[in-house]
Write an enzyme that holds these catalytic residues in place. Structure first.
Site, mmCIF file in Angstrom:
data_model
loop_
_atom_site.group_PDB
_atom_site.id
_atom_site.type_symbol
_atom_site.label_atom_id
_atom_site.label_comp_id
_atom_site.label_asym_id
_atom_site.label_seq_id
_atom_site.Cartn_x
_atom_site.Cartn_y
_atom_site.Cartn_z
ATOM 1 C CE LYS A 18 -10.102 -45.516 17.921
ATOM 2 N NZ LYS A 18 -11.417 -46.093 17.605
ATOM 3 N NE ARG A 93 -7.922 -48.375 12.091
ATOM 4 C CZ ARG A 93 -8.380 -47.235 12.590
ATOM 5 N NH1 ARG A 93 -7.570 -46.375 13.112
ATOM 6 N NH2 ARG A 93 -9.668 -46.985 12.569
ATOM 7 N NE ARG A 132 -17.666 -40.433 14.403
ATOM 8 C CZ ARG A 132 -16.847 -41.471 14.555
ATOM 9 N NH1 ARG A 132 -16.025 -41.499 15.571
ATOM 10 N NH2 ARG A 132 -16.866 -42.455 13.694
ATOM 11 N NE ARG A 165 -14.999 -40.074 10.846
ATOM 12 C CZ ARG A 165 -14.332 -40.882 11.683
ATOM 13 N NH1 ARG A 165 -13.978 -40.428 12.867
ATOM 14 N NH2 ARG A 165 -14.031 -42.096 11.339
ATOM 15 N NE ARG A 177 -14.848 -46.418 10.058
ATOM 16 C CZ ARG A 177 -15.689 -45.448 10.427
ATOM 17 N NH1 ARG A 177 -16.694 -45.099 9.641
ATOM 18 N NH2 ARG A 177 -15.527 -44.835 11.563
HETATM 19 P P1 AP5 Z 1 -15.346 -40.947 18.991
HETATM 20 O O1 AP5 Z 1 -14.531 -40.350 20.080
HETATM 21 O O2 AP5 Z 1 -15.434 -40.224 17.710
HETATM 22 O O3 AP5 Z 1 -14.918 -42.482 18.714
HETATM 23 P P2 AP5 Z 1 -13.586 -43.081 18.106
HETATM 24 O O4 AP5 Z 1 -13.213 -44.241 18.967
HETATM 25 O O5 AP5 Z 1 -12.566 -42.030 17.901
HETATM 26 O O6 AP5 Z 1 -14.130 -43.682 16.744
HETATM 27 P P3 AP5 Z 1 -13.630 -43.474 15.249
HETATM 28 O O7 AP5 Z 1 -14.778 -43.862 14.361
HETATM 29 O O8 AP5 Z 1 -13.018 -42.138 15.055
HETATM 30 O O9 AP5 Z 1 -12.582 -44.552 15.098
HETATM 31 P P4 AP5 Z 1 -12.125 -45.087 13.743
HETATM 32 O O10 AP5 Z 1 -11.058 -45.986 14.209
HETATM 33 O O11 AP5 Z 1 -13.111 -45.690 12.871
HETATM 34 O O12 AP5 Z 1 -11.800 -43.827 12.886
HETATM 35 P P5 AP5 Z 1 -10.455 -43.184 12.487
HETATM 36 O O13 AP5 Z 1 -10.694 -41.762 12.258
HETATM 37 O O14 AP5 Z 1 -9.395 -43.600 13.438
HETATM 38 O O15 AP5 Z 1 -16.804 -41.187 19.614
HETATM 39 C C1 AP5 Z 1 -17.863 -41.682 18.807
HETATM 40 C C2 AP5 Z 1 -19.169 -40.935 19.101
HETATM 41 O O16 AP5 Z 1 -19.635 -41.267 20.403
HETATM 42 C C3 AP5 Z 1 -19.030 -39.420 19.090
HETATM 43 O O17 AP5 Z 1 -20.190 -38.908 18.530
HETATM 44 C C4 AP5 Z 1 -18.918 -39.024 20.570
HETATM 45 O O18 AP5 Z 1 -19.454 -37.747 20.831
HETATM 46 C C5 AP5 Z 1 -19.727 -40.103 21.251
HETATM 47 N N1 AP5 Z 1 -19.185 -40.532 22.527
HETATM 48 C C6 AP5 Z 1 -17.873 -40.736 22.819
HETATM 49 N N2 AP5 Z 1 -17.730 -41.182 24.087
HETATM 50 C C7 AP5 Z 1 -18.981 -41.268 24.600
HETATM 51 C C8 AP5 Z 1 -19.504 -41.674 25.868
HETATM 52 N N3 AP5 Z 1 -18.712 -42.110 26.853
HETATM 53 N N4 AP5 Z 1 -20.852 -41.650 26.047
HETATM 54 C C9 AP5 Z 1 -21.676 -41.223 25.048
HETATM 55 N N5 AP5 Z 1 -21.237 -40.816 23.828
HETATM 56 C C10 AP5 Z 1 -19.911 -40.839 23.608
HETATM 57 O O19 AP5 Z 1 -10.146 -43.922 11.113
HETATM 58 C C11 AP5 Z 1 -10.902 -43.689 9.943
HETATM 59 C C12 AP5 Z 1 -10.277 -44.419 8.758
HETATM 60 O O20 AP5 Z 1 -8.936 -43.928 8.522
HETATM 61 C C13 AP5 Z 1 -10.078 -45.923 8.889
HETATM 62 O O21 AP5 Z 1 -11.250 -46.614 8.548
HETATM 63 C C14 AP5 Z 1 -8.919 -46.165 7.944
HETATM 64 O O22 AP5 Z 1 -9.341 -46.205 6.624
HETATM 65 C C15 AP5 Z 1 -8.051 -44.950 8.125
HETATM 66 N N6 AP5 Z 1 -7.019 -45.143 9.168
HETATM 67 C C16 AP5 Z 1 -6.960 -44.502 10.383
HETATM 68 N N7 AP5 Z 1 -5.906 -44.928 11.103
HETATM 69 C C17 AP5 Z 1 -5.275 -45.858 10.324
HETATM 70 C C18 AP5 Z 1 -4.134 -46.679 10.530
HETATM 71 N N8 AP5 Z 1 -3.438 -46.636 11.665
HETATM 72 N N9 AP5 Z 1 -3.761 -47.527 9.547
HETATM 73 C C19 AP5 Z 1 -4.453 -47.591 8.400
HETATM 74 N N10 AP5 Z 1 -5.560 -46.857 8.141
HETATM 75 C C20 AP5 Z 1 -5.976 -45.995 9.092
HETATM 76 MG MG MG Z 2 -11.739 -40.985 16.212
#
Ligand code: AP5
Ligand code: MG
Ligand code: ZN
Length: 268
Positions: A18, A93, A132, A165, A177
């Site tokens: 994402k 979410r 990552r 991270r 998660r």
């Molecule tokens: P990346 O782009 O980083 O993936 P992502 O989908 O963004 O995954 P996240 O782990 O960031 O999602 P998340 O939902 O857990 O974390 P968030 O920060 O939102 O890609 C992943 C890896 O793959 C990278 O290394 C990239 O280079 C590689 N890659 C990407 N595309 C590729 C491809 N096509 N081919 C090969 N490699 C590729 O949330 C973290 C925490 O915050 C949550 O656990 C929660 O506690 C809190 N939080 C966030 N939002 C909320 C909310 N709305 N409500 C409540 N709590 C929340």
């Molecule tokens: Mg992300």
């Protein structure tokens, strides 16, 4: 004013890409990425009260309470760069957040234009998450194998330090998660499917191919011109379209850019 806004949701489990895709889409659409996880991490880095509160949930892999998250998003959307819309990454979410967002946008006479779902299996997700790396400063996303920075440990964008991270380093938190995602976010996908706004994209393709597929799945026209993906128009064709544009004042170029984007994506 409201009719020209674009609000887009990106869904997908942790590591589905994402953040990577949202950063590319913001260039194209001319609206900013609003990533709740990044906003929480920025607050943590600054040591704010919000950051301290968020950290206690994030470290365990739990969701931050809805009221806190929704208020933070509201505040982010009121900033000038989000006047034309936003790409939501990691929000909403759960159903409560989806309904709060709909209510917020309805007040402005608008709504979500499309909800893009990035699909990937659990094994691939784990590989993406464990490899990552993220810039401490601008939060650009890298991967040790699939998308490394040019210089090891240094961000290509801002020169900041590229690190793992905190929540990626703990396997128990990562698994939690993923469980929470499938339990709480899957109903949100059904919610948008019911509204006929869901676009499903294969997240297992390479970064460029996923971006192409996303662009062709998104129906709304970009706020800005589709610069990077548009095929160069031949001189004669450009002259001809200029003439037509002068006569009719119709967005001829935008239509050809969209066609070019669709063509390119289907060829892949
Ligand atoms: P990346 O782009 O980083 O993936 P992502 O989908 O963004 O995954 P996240 O782990 O960031 O999602 P998340 O939902 O857990 O974390 P968030 O920060 O939102 O890609 C992943 C890896 O793959 C990278 O290394 C990239 O280079 C590689 N890659 C990407 N595309 C590729 C491809 N096509 N081919 C090969 N490699 C590729 O949330 C973290 C925490 O915050 C949550 O656990 C929660 O506690 C809190 N939080 C966030 N939002 C909320 C909310 N709305 N409500 C409540 N709590 C929340
Ligand atoms: Mg992300
Ligand atoms: Zn950076």
């Amino acid at each position: 004013m409201a009719a020209k806004r674009i609000y887009l949701n990106l869904f997908g489990a942790q590591g589905s890409g994402k953040g990577t895709q949202a950063r590319m889409l913001q260039e194209w659409l001319g609206v900013p990425q609003v990533a709740t996880g990044d906003l929480f991490r920025a607050n943590m880095g600054q040591g704010t009260e919000l950051g301290k509160l968020a950290k206690s949930y994030m470290d365990r892999g739990d969701l931050v309470p809805d009221s806190v998250t929704v208020e933070m998003v509201k505040d982010r959307l009121s900033q000038p760069d989000a006047a034309k819309g936003a790409i939501f990454d990691g929000f909403p979410r759960n159903l409560a957040q989806a309904e709060a967002l709909d209510a917020m946008l309805a007040q402005w006479g608008t709504g979500i234009k499309a909800a893009v779902y990035l699909q990937l299996d659990r094994e691939q997700l784990m590989k993406r998450i464990t490899g990552r790396r993220t810039c401490k400063n601008c939060q650009a996303v890298y991967h040790v194998e699939f998308n490394p920075p040019k210089v090891d440990g240094v961000c290509d964008v801002c020169g900041g330090e590229v690190v793992q991270r905190a929540d990626d380093a703990d396997e128990v938190a990562v698994a939690r998660r993923l469980d929470i995602y499938f339990e709480q976010t899957t109903p949100v996908i059904d919610y948008y499917r019911g509204k006929k706004l869901l676009k499903e994209v294969d997240g297992s393709l390479n970064i460029e191919a996923v971006q192409q597929a996303m662009r062709s799945a998104i129906k709304p026209k970009p706020v800005r011109k589709a610069k990077p993906i548009a095929k160069p128009v031949k001189k004669a064709a450009r002259k001809a379209s200029k003439k037509v544009a002068a006569k009719k004042a119709k967005p001829v170029k935008k239509v050809s850019a969209k066609k070019a984007a669709t063509k390119k994506a289907t060829r892949k």
